[in-house]
Design an enzyme around this catalytic site. Structure first.
Site, PDB file in Angstrom:
ATOM      1  N   CYS A  80     -12.988   1.167  -6.898  1.00 38.32           N
ATOM      2  CA  CYS A  80     -13.986   0.906  -5.870  1.00 38.32           C
ATOM      3  C   CYS A  80     -14.440   2.217  -5.229  1.00 38.32           C
ATOM      4  O   CYS A  80     -14.992   3.075  -5.910  1.00 38.32           O
ATOM      5  CB  CYS A  80     -13.471  -0.110  -4.852  1.00 38.32           C
ATOM      6  SG  CYS A  80     -14.779  -0.807  -3.812  1.00 38.32           S
ATOM      7  N   HIS A 185     -12.394  -4.466  -8.584  1.00 44.26           N
ATOM      8  CA  HIS A 185     -11.006  -4.427  -8.097  1.00 44.26           C
ATOM      9  C   HIS A 185     -10.079  -5.115  -9.104  1.00 44.26           C
ATOM     10  O   HIS A 185      -9.943  -6.347  -9.086  1.00 44.26           O
ATOM     11  CB  HIS A 185     -10.894  -5.155  -6.751  1.00 44.26           C
ATOM     12  CG  HIS A 185     -11.492  -4.428  -5.603  1.00 44.26           C
ATOM     13  ND1 HIS A 185     -10.793  -3.506  -4.861  1.00 44.26           N
ATOM     14  CD2 HIS A 185     -12.737  -4.477  -5.073  1.00 44.26           C
ATOM     15  CE1 HIS A 185     -11.567  -3.020  -3.910  1.00 44.26           C
ATOM     16  NE2 HIS A 185     -12.757  -3.588  -4.021  1.00 44.26           N
ATOM     17  N   GLU A 187      -6.925  -5.178  -8.992  1.00 43.73           N
ATOM     18  CA  GLU A 187      -5.805  -5.747  -8.237  1.00 43.73           C
ATOM     19  C   GLU A 187      -6.145  -7.110  -7.632  1.00 43.73           C
ATOM     20  O   GLU A 187      -5.263  -7.816  -7.133  1.00 43.73           O
ATOM     21  CB  GLU A 187      -5.338  -4.769  -7.159  1.00 43.73           C
ATOM     22  CG  GLU A 187      -6.150  -4.714  -5.883  1.00 43.73           C
ATOM     23  CD  GLU A 187      -7.455  -3.929  -5.994  1.00 43.73           C
ATOM     24  OE1 GLU A 187      -8.079  -3.696  -4.942  1.00 43.73           O
ATOM     25  OE2 GLU A 187      -7.877  -3.571  -7.118  1.00 43.73           O
TER      26      GLU A 187
END
Length: 204
Positions: A80, A185, A187
């Site tokens: 990001c 992202h 994650e």
């Protein structure tokens, strides 16, 4: 060990938890000494470009980070805003970026969108990786979670390793040598994200 650069921004715990479940050693690094002891790095980030650069500078790790990436050639994954600050600069502010991947961060233009499309680009989107890129090895029909209003435009097309559509076709992942970065992202992207992070941990 994978060092997750902790300079006050990003989902540090989320990365740590994923790697713990995978049985891969990973931990936050907050000092230059800790940074020097890592085998590969993740540079997360959220918020504004200038603020991220200011936080990274105040954390006291910038010189060591440059050395580890550019001289020691440690693999690093930016995420990001951690991707965006790898550029030369951004239309979002006036700070100088890390300059690791030539290019500039630009804002999506509302004129590119239809009536149902708006900023920020938030939610799930498809990506189209280039063939043979090890970061996406074995990942079928990849979809990832995005949250951003600015995008990285690399100076050289060869540095774009995945592209997505949001009003325009944009680079959703980039690479230069030992430096990888994603606008999305991993994650927050369930199995697709876990697979990508596992791939990064195994890249030679």
């Amino acid at each position: 060990m994978i060092g997750i650069v902790d300079y006050g921004l990003g989902n540090i715990r989320a990365f740590e938890n994923i790697y713990r479940r995978l049985g891969i050693a990973a931990a936050p690094v907050k000092t230059a000494a800790e940074l020097a002891a890592t085998e590969r790095l993740i540079l997360p980030g959220v918020g504004a470009f200038d603020w991220a650069m200011d936080c990274l500078t105040r954390a006291g790790m910038l010189d060591t980070l440059h050395r580890r990436v550019l001289e020691d050639r440690v693999p690093i994954l930016g995420v990001c805003v951690g991707m965006q600050i790898m550029a030369d600069g951004s239309d979002e502010g006036s700070a100088k970026g890390l300059g690791w991947i030539p290019g500039r961060v630009e804002r999506f233009d509302g004129k590119w969108f239809n009536q149902r499309t708006h900023l920020p680009h938030m939610g799930w989107n498809d990506i189209a990786p280039v063939a043979g890129e090890p970061l996406f090895a074995g990942i079928e029909e990849p979809q990832y979670y995005f949250l951003h209003s600015y995008f990285f435009r690399p100076a050289a097309e060869e540095h774009a390793i995945a592209r997505s559509q949001y009003g325009i076709d944009f680079a959703s992942a980039v690479r230069r040598d030992n430096i990888w970065a994603t606008q999305f992202h991993p994650e927050k992207s369930h199995d697709w994200g876990v697979a990508l992070l596992k791939n990064f941990a195994g890249i030679a």
